[in-house]
Scaffold this motif. Structure first.
Motif, PDB file in Angstrom:
ATOM      1  N   SER A  45       0.871  -1.372  -0.057  1.00  0.00           N
ATOM      2  CA  SER A  45      -0.012  -0.082  -0.072  1.00  0.00           C
ATOM      3  C   SER A  45       0.935   1.368   0.014  1.00  0.00           C
ATOM      4  O   SER A  45       0.452   2.198  -0.571  1.00  0.00           O
ATOM      5  CB  SER A  45      -0.832  -0.055   1.234  1.00  0.00           C
ATOM      6  OG  SER A  45      -0.222   0.116   2.579  1.00  0.00           O
ATOM      7  N   VAL A  46       1.996   1.298   0.591  1.00  0.00           N
ATOM      8  CA  VAL A  46       3.098   2.394   0.823  1.00  0.00           C
ATOM      9  C   VAL A  46       3.590   2.529  -0.781  1.00  0.00           C
ATOM     10  O   VAL A  46       3.654   3.581  -1.179  1.00  0.00           O
ATOM     11  CB  VAL A  46       4.027   2.084   1.837  1.00  0.00           C
ATOM     12  CG1 VAL A  46       5.046   3.323   1.483  1.00  0.00           C
ATOM     13  CG2 VAL A  46       3.394   2.004   3.381  1.00  0.00           C
ATOM     14  N   ALA A  47       3.945   1.436  -1.415  1.00  0.00           N
ATOM     15  CA  ALA A  47       4.362   1.430  -2.712  1.00  0.00           C
ATOM     16  C   ALA A  47       3.261   1.974  -3.634  1.00  0.00           C
ATOM     17  O   ALA A  47       3.810   2.827  -4.566  1.00  0.00           O
ATOM     18  CB  ALA A  47       4.705   0.197  -3.139  1.00  0.00           C
ATOM     19  N   GLU A  48       2.124   1.651  -3.515  1.00  0.00           N
ATOM     20  CA  GLU A  48       1.030   2.288  -4.608  1.00  0.00           C
ATOM     21  C   GLU A  48       0.944   3.904  -4.090  1.00  0.00           C
ATOM     22  O   GLU A  48       0.613   4.631  -4.986  1.00  0.00           O
ATOM     23  CB  GLU A  48      -0.360   1.657  -4.047  1.00  0.00           C
ATOM     24  CG  GLU A  48      -0.042   0.176  -4.571  1.00  0.00           C
ATOM     25  CD  GLU A  48      -0.276  -0.015  -5.905  1.00  0.00           C
ATOM     26  OE1 GLU A  48      -0.351   0.813  -6.880  1.00  0.00           O
ATOM     27  OE2 GLU A  48       0.017  -1.465  -6.364  1.00  0.00           O
ATOM     28  N   ARG A  49       1.061   4.121  -2.835  1.00  0.00           N
ATOM     29  CA  ARG A  49       0.850   5.697  -2.415  1.00  0.00           C
ATOM     30  C   ARG A  49       1.813   6.491  -3.065  1.00  0.00           C
ATOM     31  O   ARG A  49       1.751   7.493  -3.452  1.00  0.00           O
ATOM     32  CB  ARG A  49       0.804   5.590  -0.809  1.00  0.00           C
ATOM     33  CG  ARG A  49       0.298   7.076  -0.471  1.00  0.00           C
ATOM     34  CD  ARG A  49       0.441   6.800   1.129  1.00  0.00           C
ATOM     35  NE  ARG A  49       0.185   8.311   1.589  1.00  0.00           N
ATOM     36  CZ  ARG A  49       0.170   8.765   2.952  1.00  0.00           C
ATOM     37  NH1 ARG A  49       0.543   7.722   3.855  1.00  0.00           N
ATOM     38  NH2 ARG A  49      -0.247  10.026   3.332  1.00  0.00           N
ATOM     39  N   LEU A  50       3.176   5.715  -3.049  1.00  0.00           N
ATOM     40  CA  LEU A  50       4.317   6.565  -3.775  1.00  0.00           C
ATOM     41  C   LEU A  50       4.083   6.860  -5.279  1.00  0.00           C
ATOM     42  O   LEU A  50       4.586   7.597  -5.904  1.00  0.00           O
ATOM     43  CB  LEU A  50       5.785   5.851  -3.314  1.00  0.00           C
ATOM     44  CG  LEU A  50       6.373   6.264  -2.174  1.00  0.00           C
ATOM     45  CD1 LEU A  50       7.582   5.362  -1.864  1.00  0.00           C
ATOM     46  CD2 LEU A  50       6.931   7.566  -2.193  1.00  0.00           C
ATOM     47  N   ALA A  51       3.430   5.415  -5.733  1.00  0.00           N
ATOM     48  CA  ALA A  51       3.211   5.531  -7.242  1.00  0.00           C
ATOM     49  C   ALA A  51       2.118   6.561  -7.668  1.00  0.00           C
ATOM     50  O   ALA A  51       2.421   7.336  -8.535  1.00  0.00           O
ATOM     51  CB  ALA A  51       2.893   4.011  -7.618  1.00  0.00           C
ATOM     52  N   SER A  52       1.351   6.963  -6.688  1.00  0.00           N
ATOM     53  CA  SER A  52       0.343   7.745  -6.881  1.00  0.00           C
ATOM     54  C   SER A  52       0.928   9.359  -6.941  1.00  0.00           C
ATOM     55  O   SER A  52       0.370  10.401  -7.384  1.00  0.00           O
ATOM     56  CB  SER A  52      -0.907   7.516  -5.846  1.00  0.00           C
ATOM     57  OG  SER A  52      -0.432   8.275  -4.850  1.00  0.00           O
ATOM     58  N   GLU A  53       2.174   9.566  -6.241  1.00  0.00           N
ATOM     59  CA  GLU A  53       2.748  10.681  -6.187  1.00  0.00           C
ATOM     60  C   GLU A  53       3.603  10.965  -7.438  1.00  0.00           C
ATOM     61  O   GLU A  53       4.397  12.081  -7.485  1.00  0.00           O
ATOM     62  CB  GLU A  53       3.729  10.788  -4.872  1.00  0.00           C
ATOM     63  CG  GLU A  53       2.770  10.480  -3.695  1.00  0.00           C
ATOM     64  CD  GLU A  53       2.286  11.932  -3.155  1.00  0.00           C
ATOM     65  OE1 GLU A  53       2.668  12.907  -4.064  1.00  0.00           O
ATOM     66  OE2 GLU A  53       1.462  11.872  -2.199  1.00  0.00           O
ATOM     67  N   GLY A  54       3.777   9.764  -8.385  1.00  0.00           N
ATOM     68  CA  GLY A  54       4.394  10.096  -9.552  1.00  0.00           C
ATOM     69  C   GLY A  54       5.811   9.207  -9.671  1.00  0.00           C
ATOM     70  O   GLY A  54       6.697   9.686 -10.479  1.00  0.00           O
TER      71      GLY A  54
END
Length: 224
Positions: A45-54
């Motif tokens: 979930s942290v990986a996905e959150r970072l991905a959403s930041e670009g």
């Protein structure tokens, strides 16, 4: 959503890793290092959150498919991990993989992953920035004075594992070597960022502040 892939290690082996791609082609990238629990849903979930930041994110599965919710087993898994191999092969392989095409790569991690973040910042070439959450490696694993890239650390004043004294020593060692780490302290307990596995110590205000500082730091040194 991300997916598991295999990443080539410098020694020719393979590292399983969770890839969370950025929607932006050619985006900068981050290696996200797991906690002692393993590559679990929280880290994904942290990986996905970072991905959403670009950012395109790779999180190596250092335990090769094993994960736990029990502290005793987590401690056993961590103590059984070959830290040198994890740093010089698994994490280094992820950095090489992400750097293809010339994009900048950062590294971050929590607890055990925070310690490995410090070690990677000191030992793994090709990194442009590092953000550590409450973890410091033994000096025989990596000397923080060797870090030559922009570094941010998040530490908890009530932490009995990665203690305030240890955090102060890390910062002092880096400053004595002529570096200027950006270090933040939070009135919170160890694992204050973990809202799923460690709900009893999770601190929403501290976690959000640490996250905003982290993303601003990566934007400054990686772009995105």
């Amino acid at each position: 959503m991300g997916q598991m892939i295999e990443v080539s290690r410098p020694d020719g082996g393979k590292t399983p890793a969770y890839l969370a791609p950025s929607p932006c082609p050619g985006s900068p990238a981050v290696v996200l290092v797991q906690e002692w629990w393993g590559l679990n849903d929280h880290i994904r979930s942290v990986a996905e959150r970072l991905a959403s930041e670009g950012y395109t994110v790779l999180s190596p599965d250092l335990y090769r498919g094993r994960a736990t919710t029990q502290a005793d087993e987590a401690n056993h898994l961590m103590e059984s991990l070959d830290f040198a191999d994890a740093i010089q092969q698994d994490i280094a392989g992820c950095v090489i993989h992400l750097a293809e095409g010339g994009r900048k790569v950062g590294v971050t991690g929590f607890c055990m992953g925070g310690a490995l973040t410090v070690a990677a910042a000191a030992l793994v070439p090709g990194l442009s920035a590092a953000v550590c959450f409450y973890g410091i490696p033994p000096r025989q694993v990596a000397d923080p004075a060797l870090i030559r890239i922009p570094f941010m650390g998040h530490f908890a004043t009530l932490d009995t594992w990665c203690t305030p004294a240890a955090a102060a020593s890390l910062e002092a060692d880096m400053r004595a070597a002529g570096h200027s780490p950006e270090v933040h302290h939070y009135v919170a307990q160890h694992a204050f960022f973990n809202d799923s596995r460690r709900a009893e110590v999770y601190d929403a205000a501290c976690a959000e502040l640490a996250w905003s500082r982290t993303t601003a730091f990566f934007a400054r040194y990686l772009g995105g």
